[in-house]
Design an enzyme around this catalytic site. Structure first.
Site, short mmCIF file in Angstrom:
data_model
loop_
_atom_site.label_atom_id
_atom_site.label_comp_id
_atom_site.label_asym_id
_atom_site.label_seq_id
_atom_site.Cartn_x
_atom_site.Cartn_y
_atom_site.Cartn_z
N LYS A 49 35.96 30.87 39.95
CA LYS A 49 36.36 31.30 38.61
C LYS A 49 37.80 30.84 38.32
O LYS A 49 38.10 30.35 37.23
CB LYS A 49 36.26 32.83 38.50
CG LYS A 49 34.82 33.32 38.46
CD LYS A 49 34.73 34.84 38.60
CE LYS A 49 33.28 35.23 38.84
NZ LYS A 49 33.10 36.66 39.12
N GLN A 93 35.35 42.47 40.45
CA GLN A 93 34.44 41.65 41.25
C GLN A 93 33.56 42.57 42.11
O GLN A 93 34.07 43.34 42.91
CB GLN A 93 35.26 40.70 42.14
CG GLN A 93 34.43 39.71 42.93
CD GLN A 93 33.73 38.68 42.05
OE1 GLN A 93 34.30 38.16 41.10
NE2 GLN A 93 32.47 38.39 42.35
N ASP A 116 32.39 40.67 31.59
CA ASP A 116 31.18 40.62 32.43
C ASP A 116 30.02 41.36 31.76
O ASP A 116 28.89 41.31 32.23
CB ASP A 116 31.45 41.28 33.80
CG ASP A 116 31.70 40.24 34.88
OD1 ASP A 116 31.43 39.05 34.64
OD2 ASP A 116 32.14 40.64 35.98
#
Ligand code: NAP
Length: 279
Positions: A49, A93, A116
């Site tokens: 990322k 994450q 997300d």
């Protein structure tokens, strides 16, 4: 022989578009990646990322907190990032240690910065097919990959294998929003191969290498392999590609299919969040 749904080609195209759009903004979009602990797979995903984000000119902050961080400290950090105007996106994450309340932590993120798309407010928008909402990165990546190759799911029978909140369920909803007829399968599904054989588009999001064999597919199908499992240091999908590619029309490889699309889609979401916040 099946044609390839090449995620790297589409990712590179998205990279170019995002780069030029970001060059024209007043400030670079800012993403915060919060990591708890030192999970090696998370380290790899975060590195991917950061690499992509830097290429397109986004500004990325990686906050790595210790494995034993308290919920209080985590929430304190999230609250600070929520109120910091220059930060446009925040991701946690996953996975995070089990002693932390994952749902509560996700709900602490400002939905406008939840790139997300895990927050209930954003999932509700997906459920309602509300176009102002973001779509979870992996789901968005699958849709964009199919769109690039002009595979239109409207009216088609899409079978999604896997029902997780992260991939299977949002992907099923997104296909429903695109007028597909959707069947969702899982570990308790009887006669999986009979169901998968009768799909037009088969999405496998399980994490079991070799689950989808030549017995699960039929000619004319499109197969999207979301699964990623490391076996002997190599990344494997759910699909026994060697035998399946001889039967179906289209197949996404692992690696090089949905994985690169997920990263690119996350940054499309970041740009969308930036634009929503700067209307
Ligand atoms: P997950 O939470 O473990 O969910 C797996 C799903 O597969 C569950 O719904 C489970 O059913 C189902 N399942 C397990 N065994 C099965 C079987 N034998 N037959 C049919 N269904 C079965 O995993 P996830 O987070 O959704 O991720 C799925 C896979 O995608 C993993 O390999 C993950 O690494 C990969 N992934 C890849 C990307 C990417 O960018 N390429 C992004 C995200 C995830 P139950 O609900 O009944 O347990």
């Amino acid at each position: 022989m099946a044609k390839l749904l090449d995620g790297k080609i589409v990712r590179d195209k998205i990279e170019g578009v995002l780069k030029s759009k970001i060059q024209n903004l007043l400030a670079a979009p800012r993403l915060v990646i919060i990591q708890v602990g030192d999970n090696p797979e998370s380290n790899t995903y975060i590195a991917q990322k950061i690499k992509f984000g830097e290429k397109i000119g986004a500004n990325i902050k990686h906050l790595k907190l210790p494995e034993d961080v308290t919920e209080k400290t985590l929430n304190f950090n999230i609250a600070n990032f929520n109120s910091e105007k220059s930060i446009n996106g925040i991701i946690i994450q996953l996975p995070i240690p089990e002693n932390l309340d994952k749902n509560q932590i996700i709900e602490a993120i400002d939905p406008a910065k939840d790139v997300d798309c895990l927050h209930s407010a954003n999932l509700k928008k997906l459920m309602e097919n509300n176009p102002t909402g973001l779509v979870p990165a992996t789901t968005k990546g699958i849709l964009t990959l199919l769109e690039h190759y002009k595979i239109n799911p409207a009216g088609k029978h899409v079978v999604v294998v896997g029902r997780s909140s992260l991939v299977g369920k949002p992907t099923a909803l997104a296909f429903l929003n695109l007028d597909a007829t959707v069947t969702v399968c899982h570990s308790k599904t009887n006669h999986l191969s009979l169901i998968t054989k009768h799909s037009d588009i088969l999405i496998s999001a399980v994490g079991k290498p070799g689950l989808i064999t030549k017995n699960h597919v039929s000619p004319g199908q499109t197969v999207v392999d979301v699964g990623t499992t490391v076996v002997d240091g190599k990344l494997k999908g759910d699909v026994a590609a060697g035998e399946v590619e001889k039967i179906v029309d289209w197949i996404s490889p692992v690696p090089g299919g949905v994985g690169p699309m997920t990263v690119a889609s996350l940054f499309q979401n970041l740009l969308q969040a930036y634009q929503n916040q700067n209307l």
